[in-house]
Design an enzyme around this catalytic site. Structure first.
Site, PDB file in Angstrom:
ATOM      1  N   ASP A  57      46.016  16.361   3.794  1.00 21.53           N
ATOM      2  CA  ASP A  57      44.830  16.850   4.474  1.00 21.53           C
ATOM      3  C   ASP A  57      43.878  17.578   3.557  1.00 21.53           C
ATOM      4  O   ASP A  57      44.283  18.385   2.727  1.00 21.53           O
ATOM      5  CB  ASP A  57      45.243  17.763   5.616  1.00 21.53           C
ATOM      6  CG  ASP A  57      45.677  16.933   6.786  1.00 21.53           C
ATOM      7  OD1 ASP A  57      45.171  15.812   6.906  1.00 21.53           O
ATOM      8  OD2 ASP A  57      46.525  17.385   7.551  1.00 21.53           O
ATOM      9  N   ASP A  89      48.507  25.378  10.927  1.00 21.98           N
ATOM     10  CA  ASP A  89      48.433  24.034  11.515  1.00 21.98           C
ATOM     11  C   ASP A  89      48.144  24.079  13.018  1.00 21.98           C
ATOM     12  O   ASP A  89      47.933  23.030  13.634  1.00 21.98           O
ATOM     13  CB  ASP A  89      49.742  23.267  11.275  1.00 21.98           C
ATOM     14  CG  ASP A  89      49.980  23.005   9.796  1.00 21.98           C
ATOM     15  OD1 ASP A  89      49.057  23.239   8.988  1.00 21.98           O
ATOM     16  OD2 ASP A  89      51.098  22.570   9.442  1.00 21.98           O
ATOM     17  N   ILE A 110      45.345  31.343   5.305  1.00 22.62           N
ATOM     18  CA  ILE A 110      46.012  30.408   4.387  1.00 22.62           C
ATOM     19  C   ILE A 110      45.016  29.373   3.871  1.00 22.62           C
ATOM     20  O   ILE A 110      44.948  29.109   2.666  1.00 22.62           O
ATOM     21  CB  ILE A 110      47.218  29.740   5.083  1.00 22.62           C
ATOM     22  CG1 ILE A 110      48.213  30.849   5.449  1.00 22.62           C
ATOM     23  CG2 ILE A 110      47.861  28.686   4.197  1.00 22.62           C
ATOM     24  CD1 ILE A 110      49.393  30.418   6.238  1.00 22.62           C
ATOM     25  N   ARG A 144      44.246  22.953  -2.696  1.00 18.66           N
ATOM     26  CA  ARG A 144      45.702  22.961  -2.476  1.00 18.66           C
ATOM     27  C   ARG A 144      46.404  22.826  -3.834  1.00 18.66           C
ATOM     28  O   ARG A 144      46.965  21.779  -4.164  1.00 18.66           O
ATOM     29  CB  ARG A 144      46.103  21.816  -1.535  1.00 18.66           C
ATOM     30  CG  ARG A 144      45.420  21.876  -0.197  1.00 18.66           C
ATOM     31  CD  ARG A 144      45.920  20.808   0.764  1.00 18.66           C
ATOM     32  NE  ARG A 144      47.200  21.162   1.357  1.00 18.66           N
ATOM     33  CZ  ARG A 144      47.846  20.412   2.242  1.00 18.66           C
ATOM     34  NH1 ARG A 144      47.327  19.266   2.643  1.00 18.66           N
ATOM     35  NH2 ARG A 144      49.006  20.802   2.726  1.00 18.66           N
ATOM     36  N   PRO A 145      46.383  23.900  -4.641  1.00 26.41           N
ATOM     37  CA  PRO A 145      46.981  23.815  -5.974  1.00 26.41           C
ATOM     38  C   PRO A 145      48.497  23.636  -5.900  1.00 26.41           C
ATOM     39  O   PRO A 145      49.113  23.943  -4.864  1.00 26.41           O
ATOM     40  CB  PRO A 145      46.641  25.170  -6.602  1.00 26.41           C
ATOM     41  CG  PRO A 145      46.388  26.083  -5.455  1.00 26.41           C
ATOM     42  CD  PRO A 145      45.859  25.235  -4.333  1.00 26.41           C
TER      43      PRO A 145
HETATM   44  C1  UD1 Z   1      54.054  18.704   4.306  1.00 28.12           C
HETATM   45  C2  UD1 Z   1      53.970  20.133   4.716  1.00 28.12           C
HETATM   46  O1  UD1 Z   1      54.969  20.795   4.949  1.00 28.12           O
HETATM   47  N1  UD1 Z   1      52.753  20.621   4.866  1.00 28.12           N
HETATM   48  C3  UD1 Z   1      52.578  21.993   5.270  1.00 28.12           C
HETATM   49  C4  UD1 Z   1      52.718  22.888   4.068  1.00 28.12           C
HETATM   50  O2  UD1 Z   1      51.752  22.463   3.106  1.00 28.12           O
HETATM   51  P1  UD1 Z   1      51.900  22.972   1.609  1.00 28.12           P
HETATM   52  O3  UD1 Z   1      53.333  23.040   1.267  1.00 28.12           O
HETATM   53  O4  UD1 Z   1      51.017  22.112   0.789  1.00 28.12           O
HETATM   54  O5  UD1 Z   1      51.307  24.442   1.745  1.00 28.12           O
HETATM   55  P2  UD1 Z   1      51.796  25.742   0.981  1.00 28.12           P
HETATM   56  O6  UD1 Z   1      52.736  26.507   1.842  1.00 28.12           O
HETATM   57  O7  UD1 Z   1      52.257  25.344  -0.361  1.00 28.12           O
HETATM   58  O8  UD1 Z   1      50.427  26.534   0.846  1.00 28.12           O
HETATM   59  C5  UD1 Z   1      50.273  27.874   1.267  1.00 28.12           C
HETATM   60  C6  UD1 Z   1      49.206  28.540   0.450  1.00 28.12           C
HETATM   61  O9  UD1 Z   1      49.647  28.675  -0.898  1.00 28.12           O
HETATM   62  C7  UD1 Z   1      48.690  28.162  -1.805  1.00 28.12           C
HETATM   63  N2  UD1 Z   1      49.453  27.540  -2.925  1.00 28.12           N
HETATM   64  C8  UD1 Z   1      50.451  26.659  -2.658  1.00 28.12           C
HETATM   65  C9  UD1 Z   1      51.184  26.089  -3.684  1.00 28.12           C
HETATM   66  C10 UD1 Z   1      50.876  26.442  -5.008  1.00 28.12           C
HETATM   67  O10 UD1 Z   1      51.496  25.979  -5.974  1.00 28.12           O
HETATM   68  N3  UD1 Z   1      49.870  27.334  -5.230  1.00 28.12           N
HETATM   69  C11 UD1 Z   1      49.142  27.903  -4.226  1.00 28.12           C
HETATM   70  O11 UD1 Z   1      48.239  28.699  -4.470  1.00 28.12           O
HETATM   71  C12 UD1 Z   1      47.920  27.122  -0.987  1.00 28.12           C
HETATM   72  O12 UD1 Z   1      46.636  26.902  -1.521  1.00 28.12           O
HETATM   73  C13 UD1 Z   1      47.890  27.778   0.383  1.00 28.12           C
HETATM   74  O13 UD1 Z   1      46.835  28.705   0.467  1.00 28.12           O
HETATM   75  O14 UD1 Z   1      52.484  24.234   4.454  1.00 28.12           O
HETATM   76  C14 UD1 Z   1      51.136  24.467   4.940  1.00 28.12           C
HETATM   77  C15 UD1 Z   1      51.027  25.957   5.213  1.00 28.12           C
HETATM   78  O15 UD1 Z   1      51.871  26.336   6.228  1.00 28.12           O
HETATM   79  C16 UD1 Z   1      50.889  23.613   6.163  1.00 28.12           C
HETATM   80  O16 UD1 Z   1      49.537  23.719   6.528  1.00 28.12           O
HETATM   81  C17 UD1 Z   1      51.218  22.165   5.933  1.00 28.12           C
HETATM   82  O17 UD1 Z   1      51.250  21.448   7.147  1.00 28.12           O
HETATM   83  C1  PEP Z   2      48.204  20.144   6.565  1.00 29.64           C
HETATM   84  C2  PEP Z   2      49.089  19.367   7.179  1.00 29.64           C
HETATM   85  O1  PEP Z   2      49.775  18.369   6.625  1.00 29.64           O
HETATM   86  P1  PEP Z   2      49.937  17.924   5.096  1.00 29.64           P
HETATM   87  O2  PEP Z   2      50.462  19.114   4.362  1.00 29.64           O
HETATM   88  O3  PEP Z   2      50.946  16.834   5.200  1.00 29.64           O
HETATM   89  O4  PEP Z   2      48.600  17.495   4.612  1.00 29.64           O
HETATM   90  C3  PEP Z   2      49.406  19.541   8.619  1.00 29.64           C
HETATM   91  O5  PEP Z   2      50.417  18.964   9.042  1.00 29.64           O
HETATM   92  O6  PEP Z   2      48.668  20.228   9.339  1.00 29.64           O
END
Ligand code: UD1
Ligand code: PEP
Length: 426
Positions: A116, A307, A329, A121-122
């Site tokens: 998404d 979400d 977030i 999304r780093p």
């Molecule tokens: C497949 C999956 O499970 N997707 C979920 C997962 O996405 P996802 O795992 O991508 O999201 P993260 O929990 O990693 O992200 C949370 C926050 O940490 C930041 N961040 C993350 C990783 C990183 O290396 N550095 C960094 O700065 C992101 O920009 C964001 O602001 O959790 C998100 C937050 O609950 C949800 O919206 C997504 O639905």
């Molecule tokens: C952000 C979402 O999914 P994904 O991390 O798979 O992009 C989501 O399920 O709301």
């Protein structure tokens, strides 16, 4: 490209059953390649992300079958190969192949994932974790190349600078077969992480602390499955239907829910004025009246899930007064706003605060699902609106909502998915 066509305005009622969690499933499927035996998953949601993951598995000679919610994955003849970039780009969770391949082969090459478009999304924390385990990571030409000099990974102490679901899971996948103990501090506590860890532990992994912010992993030599893993219910799908029930329901029963996974969401619905009748594993939502504006701030679990901030919007539009939503977030997760405005919604954003005012009536329009949860908000709004709503880029909704058309039709909705070639997909 697919469109979702909704002829709205009817009150919906009846019963539906929630499917397995998307965010568990998309981690469990890559995790299966760590096993030396076939793996069986139950309660697998029928969503596009799952079908794309099956394409990625096949490219590694990992055959999988999927029927009636049961998926069988046979990783016993896995080979290292280039992964199909179209499928990798179609979802976010393809980045779990970094951790899983690293765990299995001690090296991995994976293109940057898609998923998404909800702001930056780093994946720096994932990479920090892989490096701490002894890997070398290079990013080049849209791909991440992860290697190990000695063909070994060693346990490490990793403090995540941000609470990240993806980084927590990726480090677990890479560390589960590393030498020695890995500790992840400031780990994410989402239920989907507990689900993944239950699956890995049932195959012989030694992981403690899932669901807390310190996870300890004692590396093991091999993993093997001898039981079916049943995936937990999707709390985000459940929250979406709860919002739908509060917005346009005339009595809706939602089955297969773990209420503890929805506490922050449910407490906001109750504050809004929804008379939630919470059972052991189901929730009944009667027709709502007299909703009042509330304030919402998203946070990592157990906080209010990012979400669900868009899916709850239609219910906020029914409330008297102005509701405020802050997504801490993903502050730029606002793709629903301009599209809801086209339908007559009184909603705007100022300094990353979403302001949702009472809206008397919505009208059908042609709108676009910029991402999955924006799409969910538009879908509920379309069901509330008078006239026909056409949601373009419906693939974004189908990515993560199990058999959505069938489930909504069960509640009495007039909805269909139409491909741009005008073919009707049931
Ligand atoms: C497949 C999956 O499970 N997707 C979920 C997962 O996405 P996802 O795992 O991508 O999201 P993260 O929990 O990693 O992200 C949370 C926050 O940490 C930041 N961040 C993350 C990783 C990183 O290396 N550095 C960094 O700065 C992101 O920009 C964001 O602001 O959790 C998100 C937050 O609950 C949800 O919206 C997504 O639905
Ligand atoms: C952000 C979402 O999914 P994904 O991390 O798979 O992009 C989501 O399920 O709301």
């Amino acid at each position: 490209m697919k469109k979702m066509v909704i002829r709205g305005g009817q009150q919906l009622s009846g019963e539906i059953t929630i499917g397995g969690a998307k965010n568990s499933t998309v981690a469990l499927i890559p995790a299966a390649i760590l096993a030396d035996t076939p793996v069986r998953l139950d309660s697998v949601p029928d969503i596009l992300d799952v079908h794309n993951l099956m394409i990625i598995l096949e490219s590694m000679n990992v055959h999988s079958t999927f029927k009636d919610g049961v998926m069988e994955i046979d990783p016993t003849n896995i080979i290292e190969s280039a992964l199909p970039s179209k499928a990798i780009k179609s979802l976010r969770a393809s980045y779990y192949f970094m951790g899983a391949l690293l765990g299995r082969f001690k090296r991995a090459t994976v293109s940057f994932p898609g998923g998404d478009n909800i702001g930056p999304r780093p994946i720096d924390q994932h990479i920090k974790g892989f490096k701490a385990l002894g890997a070398t990571v290079n990013e080049q030409n849209d791909s991440v190349y992860i290697t190990t000099d000695t063909h070994e990974l060693h346990g490490a102490h990793i403090f995540l600078d941000v609470v990240s679901v993806g980084a927590t899971i990726n480090v677990i996948l890479a560390a589960v077969k590393a030498h020695g103990q890995t500790t992840i501090e400031n780990a994410a506590r989402e239920p989907e992480i507990i689900d993944l860890v239950s699956f890995l532990n049932s195959m012989g992994a030694k992981i403690r602390g899932a669901g807390t912010d310190v996870i300890r992993i004692e590396g093991v030599d091999s993993l093997g499955s001898n039981a079916t893993h049943t995936i937990i219910p999707d709390r985000i799908e459940a929250g979406t239907y709860l919002s739908l029930a509060a917005s346009i329901g005339d009595g809706i029963q939602i089955n297969n829910i773990i209420p503890e996974h929805l506490e922050s969401f449910n407490s906001k619905l109750i504050e809004l004025g929804v008379d939630l009748q919470v059972g052991e594993d189901s929730i009944y939502v009667p027709k709502t009246t007299n909703l009042h504006a509330i304030e919402i701030k998203t946070n990592p679990f157990p906080g209010f899930a990012t979400d669900l901030q868009q899916p709850i919007t239609p219910a906020l539009m029914k409330a008297s007064g102005s509701s405020l939503v802050i997504d801490s977030i993903y502050p730029k997760r606002i793709k629903h706003i301009s599209q809801l405005q086209k339908m007559g919604a009184d909603i705007r954003v100022e300094n990353d605060i979403i302001i949702v005012n009472h809206t008397d009536e919505l009208h059908g329009a042609t709108v676009e699902a910029g991402e999955i949860r924006a799409g969910a908000a538009l879908m509920i709004a379309g069901l509330m609106a008078h006239g026909t709503t056409t949601i373009r880029k419906a693939e974004n909704i189908l990515r993560g909502y199990d058999r959505i058309v069938y489930k909504l039709q069960q509640l009495g909705a007039d909805i269909e998915i139409v491909s741009d070639e005008a073919e009707v997909v049931k």
